[in-house]
Design an enzyme around this catalytic site. Structure first.
Site, short mmCIF file in Angstrom:
data_model
loop_
_atom_site.label_atom_id
_atom_site.label_comp_id
_atom_site.label_asym_id
_atom_site.label_seq_id
_atom_site.Cartn_x
_atom_site.Cartn_y
_atom_site.Cartn_z
N TYR A 268 -0.45 8.64 -2.41
CA TYR A 268 -0.64 8.54 -4.37
C TYR A 268 -1.47 9.01 -4.90
O TYR A 268 -1.79 9.52 -6.02
CB TYR A 268 -0.59 6.53 -4.11
CG TYR A 268 0.63 6.15 -4.18
CD1 TYR A 268 1.69 6.88 -3.34
CD2 TYR A 268 0.80 4.36 -4.92
CE1 TYR A 268 2.70 5.74 -3.32
CE2 TYR A 268 2.07 4.12 -4.53
CZ TYR A 268 2.73 4.85 -3.90
OH TYR A 268 3.89 4.07 -3.95
N GLY A 269 -3.08 9.00 -3.57
CA GLY A 269 -4.57 9.64 -4.51
C GLY A 269 -4.30 10.89 -5.52
O GLY A 269 -5.49 10.90 -6.35
N CYS B 158 -11.30 3.03 -0.66
CA CYS B 158 -9.89 3.72 -0.20
C CYS B 158 -8.86 2.52 1.22
O CYS B 158 -10.49 2.72 1.50
CB CYS B 158 -9.79 4.67 -0.69
SG CYS B 158 -8.25 5.37 0.45
N THR B 159 -8.44 1.80 0.92
CA THR B 159 -8.06 1.30 2.27
C THR B 159 -7.51 1.35 3.35
O THR B 159 -7.86 1.10 4.68
CB THR B 159 -7.52 0.13 1.45
OG1 THR B 159 -5.66 0.64 1.67
CG2 THR B 159 -7.39 -1.05 0.77
N HIS B 160 -6.94 3.29 3.19
CA HIS B 160 -7.41 3.80 4.23
C HIS B 160 -8.58 4.23 4.82
O HIS B 160 -8.70 4.36 6.32
CB HIS B 160 -6.46 5.23 3.88
CG HIS B 160 -5.54 4.91 3.72
ND1 HIS B 160 -4.70 4.40 2.95
CD2 HIS B 160 -4.43 5.82 4.97
CE1 HIS B 160 -3.42 4.70 3.32
NE2 HIS B 160 -3.16 5.30 3.98
N CYS C 223 -3.99 -1.66 -2.20
CA CYS C 223 -4.46 -0.16 -2.60
C CYS C 223 -5.43 0.42 -3.13
O CYS C 223 -5.22 -0.24 -5.10
CB CYS C 223 -3.36 0.43 -2.45
SG CYS C 223 -2.64 2.05 -3.25
N ASN C 224 -6.80 1.05 -3.24
CA ASN C 224 -6.85 1.18 -4.65
C ASN C 224 -6.87 2.13 -5.50
O ASN C 224 -7.18 1.17 -6.82
CB ASN C 224 -8.42 1.47 -4.11
CG ASN C 224 -9.52 0.69 -3.39
OD1 ASN C 224 -10.37 0.07 -4.09
ND2 ASN C 224 -9.28 1.02 -1.94
N GLU D 51 -3.47 9.40 7.60
CA GLU D 51 -1.82 9.16 8.06
C GLU D 51 -1.48 9.75 8.53
O GLU D 51 -0.24 9.50 9.58
CB GLU D 51 -1.48 9.02 6.74
CG GLU D 51 -1.27 8.18 5.15
CD GLU D 51 -0.73 7.50 5.25
OE1 GLU D 51 0.96 7.46 5.51
OE2 GLU D 51 -0.81 6.12 5.37
N ASP E 15 0.63 -0.84 -0.09
CA ASP E 15 0.50 -0.27 -0.02
C ASP E 15 0.96 1.27 -0.26
O ASP E 15 2.43 0.92 0.01
CB ASP E 15 -1.19 -0.28 1.47
CG ASP E 15 -1.86 0.99 1.48
OD1 ASP E 15 -2.14 1.54 0.15
OD2 ASP E 15 -1.94 2.14 2.46
N SER E 16 0.52 2.35 -0.73
CA SER E 16 0.74 3.45 -0.26
C SER E 16 1.37 4.02 1.12
O SER E 16 2.09 4.81 1.12
CB SER E 16 0.02 4.36 -1.00
OG SER E 16 -0.96 5.09 -0.17
N1 DGL Z 1 -5.20 3.10 0.73
C1 DGL Z 1 -4.87 3.39 -0.69
C2 DGL Z 1 -6.54 3.66 -0.91
O1 DGL Z 1 -6.81 2.13 -1.20
C3 DGL Z 1 -4.87 4.82 -0.06
C4 DGL Z 1 -4.01 6.11 -1.35
C5 DGL Z 1 -3.37 6.83 -1.29
O2 DGL Z 1 -1.69 6.95 -0.85
O3 DGL Z 1 -4.36 8.46 -1.80
O4 DGL Z 1 -6.38 4.55 -2.50
#
Ligand code: DGL
Length: 278
Positions: A44-45, A196-198, A75-76, A162, A12-13
């Site tokens: 990453y978004g 989004c996994t967050h 990570c989506n 985060e 994941d990011s």
């Molecule tokens: N967990 C990432 C996702 O599922 C977060 C992306 C990010 O870093 O912005 O999209």
């Protein structure tokens, strides 16, 4: 873990993929895993396609070098922007026997069983929303059931998670704003996917602003069930994965920062190592 170990790689990011790893550890206690969070370059978004692809490919190569035959992009954003190119262009050149899987398809395949009226809302990063991956995949895999897919980008949510700002008035403000926007676009939505996994970390806040009766879909358990299914259908991959119940954590940030925060996401003490992706 020794050189002979072949863990499942989970990427994941940042911290969000831990919400997926948590379910894997429950469901596959004997399997070995490596978690890699690119915390130094998260989020990453808001990054371009090219950059998310480049960073994700670096992570996948690193996990392969560490012995993984199977990598899950937990990570989506990476699944939306990098997975297909990696599967189609890079894997055949790197090693056609290795596999990289994502988290969007498992979620999409489950929606048909959850929505009652076919009106689905997707909350995701700006990148995931811009990729249109959810509407496209929902049409393909649940087109009979899902009649209307409405998306809302939530660019502030990952930074809130985060930076440990979950229990703050700031989190309430941004979560309410995006939920209200989504529900205004389609008042009939009965199912909201946390794309989004967050976002599972924000569920207590999200629930404050979602009317009763709307289902909130988290990906962790769904993705873990799909992994079980995948390994059953691919015994040749299952046999390659080492099974000593070991988990290693890597981050591109300073270890101590990751260790302090990551434990909260997954309810266990974590020892991490720093690595550099390039
Ligand atoms: N967990 C990432 C996702 O599922 C977060 C992306 C990010 O870093 O912005 O999209």
């Amino acid at each position: 873990m020794n050189n002979e170990s072949h863990p499942i790689g989970v990427f994941d990011s940042g911290y969000g993929g831990l919400t997926i790893l948590k379910e894997f550890l429950n469901d596959f206690p004997e399997y070995d895993f490596i978690y890699l969070g690119d915390n130094a370059r998260s989020p990453y978004g808001s990054r371009s396609f090219d950059v998310v692809y480049e960073y994700t490919l670096q992570a996948v190569r690193k996990l392969f070098d560490m012995g993984c035959h199977l990598v899950i992009l937990a990570c989506n954003t990476a699944s939306a922007k990098a997975l297909r190119t990696i599967q189609q262009k890079d894997l055949p050149l790197i090693d056609p026997n290795r596999r990289v899987l994502g988290v969007i398809r498992p979620a999409v395949e489950s929606i048909g069983e959850i929505t009652k009226n076919g009106h689905v809302g997707i909350l995701g990063t700006a990148g995931t929303v811009a990729s249109n991956s959810y509407p496209i995949e929902l049409k393909k895999w649940a087109g009979e059931i899902v009649r209307e897919t409405t998306q809302e980008a939530c660019p502030m949510w990952v930074p809130l998670v985060e930076n440990n700002e979950i229990d703050t008035p700031g989190a309430d403000y941004f979560v309410k704003k995006n939920i209200d926007n989504l529900l205004q676009k389609d008042r009939q939505i009965d199912t909201i996917v946390l794309g989004c996994t967050h976002y599972p970390l924000l569920v207590p806040v999200i629930r404050k602003f979602i009317p009763d009766g709307i289902q909130v879909v988290e990906q962790g358990k769904i993705v873990s069930n799909k992994l079980a299914d995948y390994l059953k259908r691919h015994p040749e991959m299952d046999q390659k994965i080492s099974k000593q119940g070991q988990v290693r954590y890597y981050t591109t940030e300073t270890e101590s920062i990751f260790e302090q925060r990551a434990g909260l996401f997954i309810n266990r003490a974590i020892k991490a190592e720093k690595l550099i992706l390039r």
